[in-house]
Design a protein around this motif. Structure first.
Motif, PDB file in Angstrom:
ATOM      1  N   THR A   1       8.612  -3.330   4.604  1.00  0.00           N
ATOM      2  CA  THR A   1       8.789  -4.729   4.230  1.00  0.00           C
ATOM      3  C   THR A   1      10.192  -5.161   4.635  1.00  0.00           C
ATOM      4  O   THR A   1      10.938  -4.412   5.261  1.00  0.00           O
ATOM      5  N   ILE A   2      10.582  -6.362   4.252  1.00  0.00           N
ATOM      6  CA  ILE A   2      11.950  -6.831   4.465  1.00  0.00           C
ATOM      7  C   ILE A   2      12.777  -6.416   3.251  1.00  0.00           C
ATOM      8  O   ILE A   2      12.428  -6.730   2.114  1.00  0.00           O
TER       9      ILE A   2
ATOM     10  N   ASP B   1       0.809  -1.219   0.000  1.00  0.00           N
ATOM     11  CA  ASP B   1       0.000   0.000   0.000  1.00  0.00           C
ATOM     12  C   ASP B   1       0.843   1.269   0.000  1.00  0.00           C
ATOM     13  O   ASP B   1       0.505   2.248  -0.650  1.00  0.00           O
ATOM     14  N   THR B   2       1.963   1.241   0.722  1.00  0.00           N
ATOM     15  CA  THR B   2       2.753   2.466   0.906  1.00  0.00           C
ATOM     16  C   THR B   2       3.842   2.653  -0.141  1.00  0.00           C
ATOM     17  O   THR B   2       4.325   3.761  -0.325  1.00  0.00           O
ATOM     18  N   ASP B   3       4.283   1.559  -0.762  1.00  0.00           N
ATOM     19  CA  ASP B   3       5.375   1.591  -1.727  1.00  0.00           C
ATOM     20  C   ASP B   3       6.678   2.092  -1.091  1.00  0.00           C
ATOM     21  O   ASP B   3       7.481   2.750  -1.724  1.00  0.00           O
TER      22      ASP B   3
END
Length: 165
Positions: A72-73, A65-67
């Motif tokens: 994330t990892i 959603d955030t890009d």
């Protein structure tokens, strides 16, 4: 002490996580390097090649959603950590080495599931490769809650606390 619990071997991964919601898997395949590892005298004095595949599962990543990489990892950070492990470890067995990688993925990067494959290519003349593959789940108490990013957990584990946004 082990920080991960062994994965039950009775069902495929998808069956064991069906009720857990969406799962994203960040992976590195074919990571190649050299390290000293083994139990025979000839293996303990000169580095030998290893090929590593890692798969790290996280609940649906906020990065979708955030890009933003912090949600994330970061597989670049995982790659760097694998390079450091190859330089610094003092393990003899591929099983222990794979377990160390699973512990890193879960403990340092916040994965809730890890699959690690470690291969010694051409260990024997008549064999293409020997190795081990393991799968581990994070303990329930440390599995990231929905909405918490693996990157934040990684920062906290390293002693860095991210600022409010």
């Amino acid at each position: 002490m082990n920080s991960v619990r062994p994965l039950p071997a009775t069902a495929p991964f998808a069956d064991r996580t069906a009720g857990a919601g969406a799962m994203d898997v960040i992976f590195i395949e074919g990571f190649a390097g050299q390290t000293i590892i083994g139990i025979h005298e000839a293996e303990l004095h000169r580095p030998q090649p290893l090929v590593i595949d890692v798969h790290a599962g996280v609940p649906r990543s906020r990065a979708c959603d955030t890009d933003r990489i912090v949600d994330t990892i970061d597989y670049g950070a995982v790659r760097d950590r694998l390079q450091r492990l190859m330089r610094e470890h003092r393990l003899q067995l591929l099983e222990a080495f794979a377990e160390a990688i699973a512990n890193i993925l879960i403990g340092e990067f916040g994965a809730c599931w890890a699959r690690v494959k470690v291969v010694k290519p051409h260990k024997f003349d008549e064999v293409q490769a020997v190795g081990v593959q393991i799968e581990r789940f994070a303990p329930e108490a440390t599995t990231p809650k929905a909405g918490r990013s693996a990157a934040v957990l990684h920062l906290l584990a390293s002693g860095m606390v991210p600022g409010d946004r």
